[in-house]
Structure formats: C-alpha cells, structure tokens
Design a protein around this motif. Structure first.
Motif, PDB file in Angstrom:
ATOM      1  N   SER A  26       0.854  -1.190   0.000  1.00 49.54           N
ATOM      2  CA  SER A  26       0.000   0.000   0.000  1.00 49.54           C
ATOM      3  C   SER A  26       0.890   1.239   0.000  1.00 49.54           C
ATOM      4  O   SER A  26       2.107   1.152   0.121  1.00 49.54           O
ATOM      5  N   HIS A  27       0.257   2.403  -0.114  1.00 56.88           N
ATOM      6  CA  HIS A  27       1.019   3.658  -0.081  1.00 56.88           C
ATOM      7  C   HIS A  27       1.735   3.818   1.266  1.00 56.88           C
ATOM      8  O   HIS A  27       2.848   4.339   1.311  1.00 56.88           O
ATOM      9  N   CYS A  28       1.103   3.363   2.323  1.00 59.28           N
ATOM     10  CA  CYS A  28       1.737   3.451   3.650  1.00 59.28           C
ATOM     11  C   CYS A  28       3.007   2.613   3.697  1.00 59.28           C
ATOM     12  O   CYS A  28       4.016   3.038   4.275  1.00 59.28           O
ATOM     13  N   ASP A  29       2.980   1.430   3.085  1.00 62.14           N
ATOM     14  CA  ASP A  29       4.177   0.581   3.042  1.00 62.14           C
ATOM     15  C   ASP A  29       5.308   1.271   2.293  1.00 62.14           C
ATOM     16  O   ASP A  29       6.470   1.209   2.699  1.00 62.14           O
ATOM     17  N   ILE A  30       4.967   1.940   1.196  1.00 58.50           N
ATOM     18  CA  ILE A  30       5.978   2.634   0.400  1.00 58.50           C
ATOM     19  C   ILE A  30       6.578   3.789   1.200  1.00 58.50           C
ATOM     20  O   ILE A  30       7.793   3.979   1.223  1.00 58.50           O
ATOM     21  N   GLU A  31       5.738   4.548   1.877  1.00 58.97           N
ATOM     22  CA  GLU A  31       6.220   5.666   2.697  1.00 58.97           C
ATOM     23  C   GLU A  31       7.129   5.191   3.828  1.00 58.97           C
ATOM     24  O   GLU A  31       8.091   5.858   4.181  1.00 58.97           O
ATOM     25  N   ARG A  32       6.813   4.041   4.413  1.00 59.63           N
ATOM     26  CA  ARG A  32       7.614   3.495   5.505  1.00 59.63           C
ATOM     27  C   ARG A  32       8.838   2.739   5.011  1.00 59.63           C
ATOM     28  O   ARG A  32       9.619   2.227   5.812  1.00 59.63           O
TER      29      ARG A  32
END
Length: 132
Positions: A26-32
């Motif tokens: 997800s986008h959250c995984d990419i940001e983290r």
C-alpha cells in the motif's frame, strides 16, 4: 508499448509473489520503506529505461487495472524515454480507448503526430572508369 493487467510476480521486476500470504503493498508501506520487492524492481526498470533511452526506444505504459501493477516501480521506463502512462481500471473503458487512440492522431497532411526517432543514411558511391 507495454500493456499491464496485473502485477509482475516473477523475476527481478516482481512487485509481489504468487503466494497469497504476501499482501500487495500500500502507499503506507511505500512511505515506511517496508516494501519487500520495491528496490530490486526499481533498479531493474531504471536499468531497462537507460538502455532503452540510449538506444532510441520509447516505452509507453498502459495499465488496465487499478490494483497494484507495479506502475511506481516501472515509472522510469516512460519517464526516461519520453513515453506515456495511461492508467485505467480496465482496457475496455472509453477513457482508456480514447487515450490509446489519441496517440495515433494525424496532422493535416495525414501523417502521424508522433515521432519515431528514425534516421536515414544515404550513401552514394560513384565508380569512375580509370583511364590509363
């Protein structure tokens, strides 16, 4: 032209494995920075993009799926080669079809508006008789 209808699941450009226990990122995984296959895939596609650009190729990406197809990982292909990206939820939508057909627009003289990076080399050799 690359038509993607799902994520790459094999090789160095994979976005997600075939195992159902591994979720799509997800986008959250990419940001983290916690995406398992991201860096390896980006490295592969950037290398392909540089090779394509150096050899005069243009890569157009058409994604017919709003789920993860690896567009983030592959974005260097059209970016480095002056290609286009069309993202649609399915290839049969009017939005996709209009965007695809737009690439083949013609000018007033019925020539395609796109360029092909073509070159012509004309080499003329004259053979003159040798007089002794």
């Amino acid at each position: 032209m690359l038509f993607a209808g799902g994520p790459a699941t094999e090789g160095p450009g994979m976005v997600v494995s075939n195992e159902l226990k591994e979720p799509i990122c997800s986008h959250c995984d990419i940001e983290r920075d916690s995406v398992k296959h991201y860096k390896r895939a980006v490295k592969l596609y950037e290398g392909l993009a540089k090779w394509a650009s150096n050899n005069g190729y243009v890569v157009d990406l058409f994604a017919g799926c709003l789920d993860q197809v690896g567009l983030l990982e592959m974005k260097s292909l059209p970016n480095f080669t002056n290609g286009v990206i069309v993202l649609s939820d399915w290839f049969a939508t009017s939005n996709f079809q209009q965007s695809f057909l737009h690439i083949f627009n013609k000018d007033d003289q019925d020539f395609l508006e796109m360029g092909f990076n073509a070159t012509f080399d004309v080499q003329v050799f004259f053979s003159f008789p040798h007089f002794v």
